[in-house]
Design a protein around this motif. Structure first.
Motif, PDB file in Angstrom:
ATOM      1  N   HIS A   1     -24.225  -3.743  -1.694  1.00  0.00           N
ATOM      2  CA  HIS A   1     -25.484  -4.397  -1.328  1.00  0.00           C
ATOM      3  C   HIS A   1     -25.217  -5.848  -0.921  1.00  0.00           C
TER       4      HIS A   1
ATOM      5  N   GLU B   1     -30.943  -0.731  -9.101  1.00  0.00           N
ATOM      6  CA  GLU B   1     -31.985  -1.451  -8.367  1.00  0.00           C
ATOM      7  C   GLU B   1     -32.316  -2.783  -9.044  1.00  0.00           C
ATOM      8  N   LEU B   2     -32.323  -2.804 -10.367  1.00  0.00           N
ATOM      9  CA  LEU B   2     -32.557  -4.044 -11.098  1.00  0.00           C
ATOM     10  C   LEU B   2     -31.461  -5.056 -10.802  1.00  0.00           C
TER      11      LEU B   2
ATOM     12  N   ASP C   1     -30.570 -10.370  -5.281  1.00  0.00           N
ATOM     13  CA  ASP C   1     -31.386 -10.811  -4.148  1.00  0.00           C
ATOM     14  C   ASP C   1     -32.005 -12.186  -4.402  1.00  0.00           C
ATOM     15  N   ARG C   2     -32.258 -12.507  -5.653  1.00  0.00           N
ATOM     16  CA  ARG C   2     -32.833 -13.814  -5.994  1.00  0.00           C
ATOM     17  C   ARG C   2     -31.834 -14.945  -5.789  1.00  0.00           C
TER      18      ARG C   2
ATOM     19  N   LYS D   1     -29.578  -5.205  -8.151  1.00  0.00           N
ATOM     20  CA  LYS D   1     -29.731  -5.644  -6.758  1.00  0.00           C
ATOM     21  C   LYS D   1     -30.850  -6.682  -6.641  1.00  0.00           C
ATOM     22  N   THR D   2     -31.926  -6.481  -7.391  1.00  0.00           N
ATOM     23  CA  THR D   2     -33.039  -7.432  -7.375  1.00  0.00           C
ATOM     24  C   THR D   2     -32.605  -8.779  -7.938  1.00  0.00           C
TER      25      THR D   2
END
Length: 93
Positions: free
Chosen positions: A76, A29-30, A36-37, A32-33
């Motif tokens: 993702h 999840e980190l 995402d940025r 992916k975050t």
């Protein structure tokens, strides 16, 4: 009904596996975050740089875990790009 007794070692192993899964999911999840940025090739390279020490590790389990994380991040990325392409196609028509 049969009662199954678990030894203390079995419970520690089960707890350890569960803890590993939670940690691995948090790492995914980190990553992916971070992606995402910056949903671009640069964002992918940033994620890759974070995973690279494990990807090239001499330890099989580290390489396996890092490839699992990288695979999830790439899925993702692909899903996000697919959404953008569909939006552009709808917008252009």
């Amino acid at each position: 009904a049969a009662i199954i007794e678990a030894s203390e070692d079995d419970l520690k192993l089960l707890h350890g596996n569960n803890l590993y899964e939670l940690t691995a999911n948090s790492l995914d999840e980190l990553m992916k975050t971070i992606l995402d940025r910056d949903m671009s090739n640069n964002g992918l390279m940033c994620v890759f740089k974070h995973l690279e020490p494990w990807i090239i590790s001499v330890h099989d389990h580290e390489r396996l875990r890092s490839m699992r994380s990288l695979s999830r991040v790439l899925k993702h990325f692909a899903a996000s790009i697919k959404k953008e392409v569909i939006f552009l196609l709808l917008f252009l028509n």
